[in-house]
Design a protein around this motif. Structure first.
Motif, mmCIF file in Angstrom:
data_model
loop_
_atom_site.group_PDB
_atom_site.id
_atom_site.type_symbol
_atom_site.label_atom_id
_atom_site.label_comp_id
_atom_site.label_asym_id
_atom_site.label_seq_id
_atom_site.Cartn_x
_atom_site.Cartn_y
_atom_site.Cartn_z
ATOM 1 N N PHE A 143 0.875 -1.172 0.000
ATOM 2 C CA PHE A 143 0.000 0.000 0.000
ATOM 3 C C PHE A 143 0.903 1.209 0.000
ATOM 4 O O PHE A 143 1.878 1.270 0.754
ATOM 5 N N ILE A 144 0.616 2.175 -0.869
ATOM 6 C CA ILE A 144 1.358 3.438 -0.833
ATOM 7 C C ILE A 144 0.393 4.589 -0.609
ATOM 8 O O ILE A 144 -0.752 4.553 -1.047
ATOM 9 N N LEU A 145 0.891 5.604 0.079
ATOM 10 C CA LEU A 145 0.146 6.829 0.334
ATOM 11 C C LEU A 145 1.061 7.988 -0.009
ATOM 12 O O LEU A 145 2.193 8.065 0.480
ATOM 13 N N VAL A 146 0.595 8.884 -0.864
ATOM 14 C CA VAL A 146 1.401 10.044 -1.241
ATOM 15 C C VAL A 146 1.355 11.048 -0.095
ATOM 16 O O VAL A 146 0.281 11.442 0.359
ATOM 17 N N ARG A 150 3.207 14.892 -6.416
ATOM 18 C CA ARG A 150 2.277 14.126 -7.260
ATOM 19 C C ARG A 150 3.013 12.899 -7.763
ATOM 20 O O ARG A 150 4.162 12.985 -8.198
ATOM 21 N N VAL A 151 2.330 11.766 -7.741
ATOM 22 C CA VAL A 151 2.938 10.502 -8.142
ATOM 23 C C VAL A 151 2.065 9.830 -9.193
ATOM 24 O O VAL A 151 0.848 9.701 -9.019
ATOM 25 N N GLU A 152 2.705 9.413 -10.267
ATOM 26 C CA GLU A 152 2.019 8.681 -11.321
ATOM 27 C C GLU A 152 2.303 7.196 -11.115
ATOM 28 O O GLU A 152 3.461 6.793 -11.004
ATOM 29 N N VAL A 153 1.249 6.399 -11.055
ATOM 30 C CA VAL A 153 1.381 4.966 -10.801
ATOM 31 C C VAL A 153 1.220 4.211 -12.123
ATOM 32 O O VAL A 153 0.177 4.295 -12.768
ATOM 33 N N HIS A 154 2.258 3.500 -12.503
ATOM 34 C CA HIS A 154 2.226 2.654 -13.699
ATOM 35 C C HIS A 154 2.232 1.205 -13.244
ATOM 36 O O HIS A 154 3.011 0.827 -12.365
ATOM 37 N N GLY A 166 -2.405 12.542 -0.032
ATOM 38 C CA GLY A 166 -3.568 11.935 0.602
ATOM 39 C C GLY A 166 -4.164 10.789 -0.182
ATOM 40 O O GLY A 166 -4.964 10.021 0.353
ATOM 41 N N ASP A 167 -3.802 10.634 -1.457
ATOM 42 C CA ASP A 167 -4.286 9.525 -2.280
ATOM 43 C C ASP A 167 -3.375 8.317 -2.086
ATOM 44 O O ASP A 167 -2.172 8.452 -1.843
ATOM 45 N N GLY A 168 -3.949 7.126 -2.234
ATOM 46 C CA GLY A 168 -3.165 5.909 -2.091
ATOM 47 C C GLY A 168 -3.638 4.819 -3.019
ATOM 48 O O GLY A 168 -4.641 4.953 -3.718
ATOM 49 N N VAL A 169 -2.897 3.702 -3.016
ATOM 50 C CA VAL A 169 -3.257 2.539 -3.817
ATOM 51 C C VAL A 169 -2.679 1.295 -3.152
ATOM 52 O O VAL A 169 -1.620 1.338 -2.530
ATOM 53 N N VAL A 190 4.635 7.012 1.540
ATOM 54 C CA VAL A 190 4.833 6.027 2.597
ATOM 55 C C VAL A 190 4.302 4.732 2.023
ATOM 56 O O VAL A 190 3.176 4.675 1.527
ATOM 57 N N SER A 191 5.142 3.715 2.054
ATOM 58 C CA SER A 191 4.786 2.404 1.503
ATOM 59 C C SER A 191 4.825 1.376 2.622
ATOM 60 O O SER A 191 5.740 1.380 3.439
ATOM 61 N N VAL A 192 3.830 0.514 2.639
ATOM 62 C CA VAL A 192 3.812 -0.600 3.591
ATOM 63 C C VAL A 192 3.763 -1.870 2.772
ATOM 64 O O VAL A 192 2.817 -2.094 2.006
#
Length: 196
Positions: A143-146, A150-154, A166-169, A190-192
């Protein structure tokens, strides 16, 4: 992808200590980890650092968990397999630093050798897929939380998404993935990671 000498931290001494503990040569570790001998030598001498995938390969070669590998305490953990009420603080700026081409990792709470998850404060450096290179894959879920920028997820199987603070995936990390900085300043997440 590994990176040149910048701030390898205690990674090299940790690899060497675990290797010597098992009375392995670099050639044996290279064979067990599937990492070239020359790369391992550079890591032990602090000339090179490794990315998450390569660190995972080393942990598997040593037959220890990812968190045990990154632990600064090399002693056996007598609490393994038992319920505990442990706590580990992660003050601002703390963590075991590992710098790679695409990310600056700070592996948090490294004083705990056995953890069900690996918390990481991470700077995303690459700005394009061409700069990033091959998508990363490792045997985990994450799980990542920005938390800045700004982060682009590929990902290997889904269209790209842009995340703001505040956005995550949550993803299966066995799927190829990359996190790119697409903002004007720095991008931090922050990545878990939960290892399989």
């Amino acid at each position: 992808m590994e990176t040149g000498k910048k701030r390898s931290g205690p990674l090299g001494p940790r690899v060497k200590a675990l290797r010597k503990e098992r009375k392995w040569s670099l050639a044996v570790l290279s064979e067990k980890s599937r990492i070239p001998l020359s790369t391992l030598s550079k890591v032990e001498h602090g000339v090179l650092t490794l990315n998450y995938d390569r660190i995972q390969q080393l942990a598997e070669a040593f037959d220890i968990s990812f968190s045990e590998f990154l632990s600064l305490d090399a002693q056996d953990d007598p609490l393994r397999g038992q319920p505990t009420a442990r706590i580990s603080w992660a003050p601002k700026g703390s963590g075991l630093p590992v710098e790679t081409k695409n990310y600056n990792y700070n592996y948090l709470c490294s004083d705990l050798r056995v953890k069900a998850m690996m918390p990481i404060h991470c700077q995303c450096k690459a700005r394009t897929l061409e700069e990033f290179g091959d998508l990363l894959k490792h045997d985990a879920e994450e799980f990542i939380l920005v938390v800045q920028g700004r982060v682009e997820v590929h990902t290997e199987f889904y269209g790209l998404r842009t995340l703001d603070v505040g956005d995550g995936v949550y993803i299966d990390s066995r799927m190829g993935h990359a996190y790119l900085n697409v903002g004007e300043g720095e991008a931090w997440i922050v990545s878990v990671n939960l290892n399989h």
